[in-house]
Design a protein around this motif. Structure first.
Motif, PDB file in Angstrom:
ATOM      1  N   ASN A  97       2.459  -2.652  -7.400  1.00  0.00           N
ATOM      2  CA  ASN A  97       3.740  -2.801  -6.705  1.00  0.00           C
ATOM      3  C   ASN A  97       3.615  -3.831  -5.602  1.00  0.00           C
ATOM      4  OD1 ASN A  97       5.040  -0.501  -7.988  1.00  0.00           O
ATOM      5  ND2 ASN A  97       3.620   0.727  -6.780  1.00  0.00           N
ATOM      6  N   GLY A  98       4.762  -4.409  -5.221  1.00  0.00           N
ATOM      7  CA  GLY A  98       4.779  -5.277  -4.043  1.00  0.00           C
ATOM      8  C   GLY A  98       4.794  -4.399  -2.791  1.00  0.00           C
ATOM      9  N   LEU A  99       4.528  -4.999  -1.639  1.00  0.00           N
ATOM     10  CA  LEU A  99       4.534  -4.236  -0.384  1.00  0.00           C
ATOM     11  C   LEU A  99       5.763  -4.577   0.437  1.00  0.00           C
ATOM     12  CD1 LEU A  99       1.003  -4.224   1.285  1.00  0.00           C
ATOM     13  CD2 LEU A  99       2.151  -2.466  -0.030  1.00  0.00           C
ATOM     14  N   SER A 100       6.347  -3.567   1.051  1.00  0.00           N
ATOM     15  CA  SER A 100       7.397  -3.798   2.040  1.00  0.00           C
ATOM     16  C   SER A 100       6.740  -3.744   3.399  1.00  0.00           C
ATOM     17  CB  SER A 100       8.429  -2.672   1.987  1.00  0.00           C
ATOM     18  OG  SER A 100       9.401  -2.936   1.058  1.00  0.00           O
ATOM     19  N   ARG A 102       4.056  -4.519   6.383  1.00  0.00           N
ATOM     20  CA  ARG A 102       2.579  -4.480   6.348  1.00  0.00           C
ATOM     21  C   ARG A 102       1.922  -5.845   6.448  1.00  0.00           C
ATOM     22  NH1 ARG A 102       2.274   0.440   8.036  1.00  0.00           N
ATOM     23  NH2 ARG A 102       2.348   2.088   6.507  1.00  0.00           N
ATOM     24  N   LEU A 126      -2.228   9.410   6.927  1.00  0.00           N
ATOM     25  CA  LEU A 126      -1.808  10.460   5.991  1.00  0.00           C
ATOM     26  C   LEU A 126      -1.803   9.953   4.557  1.00  0.00           C
ATOM     27  CD1 LEU A 126       1.347  12.117   7.600  1.00  0.00           C
ATOM     28  CD2 LEU A 126      -0.952  13.075   7.367  1.00  0.00           C
ATOM     29  N   ASN A 127      -1.846  10.859   3.633  1.00  0.00           N
ATOM     30  CA  ASN A 127      -1.676  10.493   2.226  1.00  0.00           C
ATOM     31  C   ASN A 127      -0.283   9.896   2.037  1.00  0.00           C
ATOM     32  OD1 ASN A 127      -4.027  11.203   0.996  1.00  0.00           O
ATOM     33  ND2 ASN A 127      -2.974  12.347  -0.611  1.00  0.00           N
ATOM     34  N   GLY A 128      -0.210   8.853   1.239  1.00  0.00           N
ATOM     35  CA  GLY A 128       1.100   8.288   0.921  1.00  0.00           C
ATOM     36  C   GLY A 128       1.595   7.273   1.925  1.00  0.00           C
ATOM     37  N   VAL A 129       0.808   7.040   2.991  1.00  0.00           N
ATOM     38  CA  VAL A 129       1.298   6.129   4.027  1.00  0.00           C
ATOM     39  C   VAL A 129       1.073   4.671   3.620  1.00  0.00           C
ATOM     40  CG1 VAL A 129      -0.755   5.907   5.521  1.00  0.00           C
ATOM     41  CG2 VAL A 129       1.518   6.094   6.539  1.00  0.00           C
ATOM     42  N   GLY A 130       0.157   4.454   2.663  1.00  0.00           N
ATOM     43  CA  GLY A 130      -0.031   3.095   2.145  1.00  0.00           C
ATOM     44  C   GLY A 130      -1.414   2.507   2.385  1.00  0.00           C
ATOM     45  N   LYS A 131      -2.419   3.348   2.587  1.00  0.00           N
ATOM     46  CA  LYS A 131      -3.776   2.853   2.868  1.00  0.00           C
ATOM     47  C   LYS A 131      -4.326   2.050   1.684  1.00  0.00           C
ATOM     48  CE  LYS A 131      -5.299   7.058   3.503  1.00  0.00           C
ATOM     49  NZ  LYS A 131      -4.028   7.771   3.280  1.00  0.00           N
ATOM     50  N   THR A 132      -4.226   2.627   0.480  1.00  0.00           N
ATOM     51  CA  THR A 132      -4.745   1.941  -0.702  1.00  0.00           C
ATOM     52  C   THR A 132      -3.989   0.631  -0.931  1.00  0.00           C
ATOM     53  OG1 THR A 132      -5.345   4.055  -1.682  1.00  0.00           O
ATOM     54  CG2 THR A 132      -5.145   2.207  -3.195  1.00  0.00           C
ATOM     55  N   SER A 133      -2.685   0.681  -0.718  1.00  0.00           N
ATOM     56  CA  SER A 133      -1.874  -0.521  -0.946  1.00  0.00           C
ATOM     57  C   SER A 133      -2.281  -1.643   0.003  1.00  0.00           C
ATOM     58  CB  SER A 133      -0.387  -0.207  -0.732  1.00  0.00           C
ATOM     59  OG  SER A 133      -0.023   0.915  -1.476  1.00  0.00           O
ATOM     60  N   LEU A 275      12.749  -0.600   1.014  1.00  0.00           N
ATOM     61  CA  LEU A 275      11.917   0.086   0.017  1.00  0.00           C
ATOM     62  C   LEU A 275      12.732   1.166  -0.691  1.00  0.00           C
ATOM     63  CD1 LEU A 275       9.159   0.416  -1.213  1.00  0.00           C
ATOM     64  CD2 LEU A 275       8.479   1.841   0.706  1.00  0.00           C
ATOM     65  N   PRO A 309       5.945   5.628   2.949  1.00  0.00           N
ATOM     66  CA  PRO A 309       6.379   5.017   1.688  1.00  0.00           C
ATOM     67  C   PRO A 309       6.426   5.976   0.495  1.00  0.00           C
ATOM     68  CG  PRO A 309       4.929   3.522   2.832  1.00  0.00           C
ATOM     69  CD  PRO A 309       4.927   4.792   3.630  1.00  0.00           C
ATOM     70  N   ALA A 310       5.405   6.817   0.338  1.00  0.00           N
ATOM     71  CA  ALA A 310       5.412   7.721  -0.821  1.00  0.00           C
ATOM     72  C   ALA A 310       6.557   8.727  -0.710  1.00  0.00           C
ATOM     73  CB  ALA A 310       4.075   8.447  -0.931  1.00  0.00           C
TER      74      ALA A 310
HETATM   75  N1  LIG Z   1       4.421  -0.951   2.278  1.00  0.00           N
HETATM   76  C1  LIG Z   1       4.726  -0.453   1.068  1.00  0.00           C
HETATM   77  N2  LIG Z   1       5.728  -0.993   0.327  1.00  0.00           N
HETATM   78  C2  LIG Z   1       6.018  -0.486  -0.882  1.00  0.00           C
HETATM   79  N3  LIG Z   1       5.411   0.548  -1.450  1.00  0.00           N
HETATM   80  C3  LIG Z   1       4.416   1.115  -0.765  1.00  0.00           C
HETATM   81  C4  LIG Z   1       4.023   0.648   0.514  1.00  0.00           C
HETATM   82  N4  LIG Z   1       3.000   1.405   0.948  1.00  0.00           N
HETATM   83  C5  LIG Z   1       2.771   2.303  -0.017  1.00  0.00           C
HETATM   84  N5  LIG Z   1       3.609   2.134  -1.050  1.00  0.00           N
HETATM   85  C6  LIG Z   1       3.683   2.982  -2.251  1.00  0.00           C
HETATM   86  O1  LIG Z   1       3.581   4.339  -1.815  1.00  0.00           O
HETATM   87  C7  LIG Z   1       2.688   5.072  -2.622  1.00  0.00           C
HETATM   88  C8  LIG Z   1       1.513   5.577  -1.809  1.00  0.00           C
HETATM   89  O2  LIG Z   1       0.785   4.472  -1.324  1.00  0.00           O
HETATM   90  P1  LIG Z   1      -0.811   4.455  -1.245  1.00  0.00           P
HETATM   91  O3  LIG Z   1      -1.217   3.070  -0.875  1.00  0.00           O
HETATM   92  O4  LIG Z   1      -1.389   5.036  -2.468  1.00  0.00           O
HETATM   93  O5  LIG Z   1      -1.026   5.442  -0.020  1.00  0.00           O
HETATM   94  P2  LIG Z   1      -2.363   6.151   0.476  1.00  0.00           P
HETATM   95  O6  LIG Z   1      -3.511   5.382  -0.070  1.00  0.00           O
HETATM   96  O7  LIG Z   1      -2.263   6.077   1.972  1.00  0.00           O
HETATM   97  O8  LIG Z   1      -2.286   7.556  -0.011  1.00  0.00           O
HETATM   98  C9  LIG Z   1       2.299   4.153  -3.748  1.00  0.00           C
HETATM   99  O9  LIG Z   1       3.184   4.374  -4.823  1.00  0.00           O
HETATM  100  C10 LIG Z   1       2.511   2.760  -3.173  1.00  0.00           C
HETATM  101  O10 LIG Z   1       2.797   1.826  -4.172  1.00  0.00           O
END
Ligand SMILES: Nc1ncnc2c1ncn2[C@@H]1O[C@H](COP(=O)(O)OP(=O)(O)O)[C@@H](O)[C@H]1O
Ligand SMILES: [Mg+2]
Length: 439
Positions: A97-100, A102, A126-133, A275, A309-310
């Motif tokens: 996915n693209g990022l919004s 960040r 937190l989980n879902g905040v976008g660390k992996t992204s 987003l 984001p999640a």
């Molecule tokens: N800045 C962002 N813009 C768009 N989508 C995002 C963004 N950050 C996270 N997401 C989406 O939110 C979900 C959780 O992100 P992820 O990076 O897996 O979070 P984490 O690693 O913190 O648990 C994924 O589906 C990801 O694609």
């Protein structure tokens, strides 16, 4: 099963590259006959130059070249170095996915790693905040602008796998050898020298995604950094190991748009609102409505879901059966109910569950403090916390710091110094006084 011979390896790498022997001969300038003899096992110790030309023709990465070199029975350091110096940097896994927003966070990590030589950065939150992204974007930027190789190791949820093994998953886009690095790093027979040899001295970003450092051991990461001069390490985790040498980036949720009763002009361009709108448009291409009133309602939903984001993605999914007004009403009344995916059999643990886990894993005193702060409707300062909890200011600052790094509270704009708030979703968990979560 013993190690693969040089012939089998060349055939495997050639098939992976989808080249015929003839095509590889054209590209590498090695004769078809020499390639055929090698693959058929008629030549067991090929000349180093032949292997180098074949590796170049196949665009092999560093670790694949090392495997080839080892299969030749090669041990001469200069030969290995020559073979490796031609290797193309290993690409990061593809982005899904693209990022919004960040941009600031990605740029900060890239600059810290390249310009300031902060070689180990840990992203918490937190989980879902976008660390992996964010980590993925950093890997792509370092690869594209600074020719870094990426070694991406994904680690599963905390705790050993039911079969008793420490499971790790490696993205299929990365060469198979990366899995060996994950194995070495997590395994009982950790040998720093062997890993240092595998990673080498080139510019390399090692991403340990979803990593509990208590399981790997910070000393292992430090040993690699000491041995591999071109190495940078990026860890993503819910909690920091607070290790010397590690630089933290606490990843807060996306910025909160201003209040919905008076949506500011261009609110639809705010990253969180954007987003949500993009998820809604995807789900309902023909029904999507971006009138000022709808945007106003979505601003309210984003605020209730803390702009995680999640959570916004899940909110938008519920938007398939709830209108923006209904969604806002639900988000205000019971935002936690929106954290459960409507998708039947959705993958992974529910976001709500992981949020509860994050609250459960803080210390009892911090949980007590969160319970005290959760009902406050306006921002508070470190001094307020000291007064409220009856502790001194340095202690208060330390505890606020810990909650911020774990992503349970966020900074808010305030005129009276740094102010914070407990996330709305976390406060709701406390409001419900779920016994197993809170106590
Ligand atoms: N800045 C962002 N813009 C768009 N989508 C995002 C963004 N950050 C996270 N997401 C989406 O939110 C979900 C959780 O992100 P992820 O990076 O897996 O979070 P984490 O690693 O913190 O648990 C994924 O589906 C990801 O694609
Ligand atoms: Mg993650």
């Amino acid at each position: 099963m013993g190690p693969e011979g040089i012939g089998t390896l060349v055939r495997r790498f050639r098939c992976q590259a989808r080249l015929t022997q003839y095509e590889l001969s054209e590209i590498s300038t090695v004769s078809v006959r020499a390639i055929r003899d090698l693959e058929n096992g008629r030549v067991e110790r090929p000349r180093q130059e032949t292997v180098r030309l074949i590796a170049n023709g196949l665009h092999l990465g560093e670790s694949q070249r090392l495997v080839l070199h080892a299969a030749c029975g090669g041990s001469a350091k200069e030969a290995a170095a020559k073979l490796i110096s031609d290797a193309a940097p290993i690409e990061p896994p593809a982005r899904i996915n693209g990022l919004s927003g960040r941009e600031a966070e990605v740029q900060a990590v890239v600059e810290a790693m390249t310009r300031d030589h902060n070689r180990w950065i840990t992203i918490t939150g937190l989980n879902g905040v976008g660390k992996t992204s964010v980590a993925l974007d950093v890997a792509h930027t370092l690869h594209k602008l600074h020719a870094y190789s990426t070694l991406w190791v994904s680690l599963d949820a905390p705790g050993p796998h039911p079969d008793g093994s420490d499971r790790f998953r490696v993205d299929s886009a990365v060469v198979a050898e990366v899995s060996r690095i994950g194995e070495h790093l997590m395994g009982d027979e950790f040998d720093a020298r062997q890993l240092v040899q595998m990673i080498g001295q080139r510019r390399t970003l090692l991403v340990l995604d979803g990593c509990d450092l208590k399981r790997i051991g910070a000393d292992r990461v430090l040993a690699l950094l000491a041995g591999c001069h071109g190495l940078r390490v990026l860890v993503t985790t819910r909690d920091s190991g607070a290790t010397p040498g590690e630089h933290l980036l606490p990843l807060e949720p996306l910025d909160v748009p201003a209040c919905e009763t008076n949506p500011p002009a261009r609110a639809e361009h705010h990253p969180a609102v954007q987003l949500m709108l993009s998820h809604i448009r995807r789900l309902q291409p023909r029904a999507a409505d971006t009138s000022a009133a709808t945007v106003g309602h979505l601003v309210g939903v984003c605020r209730a879901l803390d702009c995680i984001p999640a959570a916004l993605k899940l909110g938008a999914e519920w938007g398939l059966v709830l209108s923006p007004v209904q969604l806002l009403e639900r988000a205000r009344r019971d935002p936690l109910s929106l954290l459960i995916s409507p998708t039947v059999g959705g993958a992974g643990p529910a976001l709500r569950q992981t949020l509860e886990q994050s609250v459960r894993t803080v210390t009892a005193t911090d949980r007590q403090l969160l319970g005290l702060l959760a009902p406050l409707r306006t921002g508070w300062t470190v001094q307020d916390v000291a007064r409220l909890a009856g502790i001194d200011e340095p202690d208060s600052a330390r505890r606020v710091w810990g909650l911020l790094v774990r992503g349970l509270i966020r900074r808010v704009d305030g005129s009276a110094g740094s102010q914070f708030r407990v996330l709305n979703l976390v406060a709701r968990l406390f409001e419900m006084q779920e016994p197993e979560t809170v106590h």
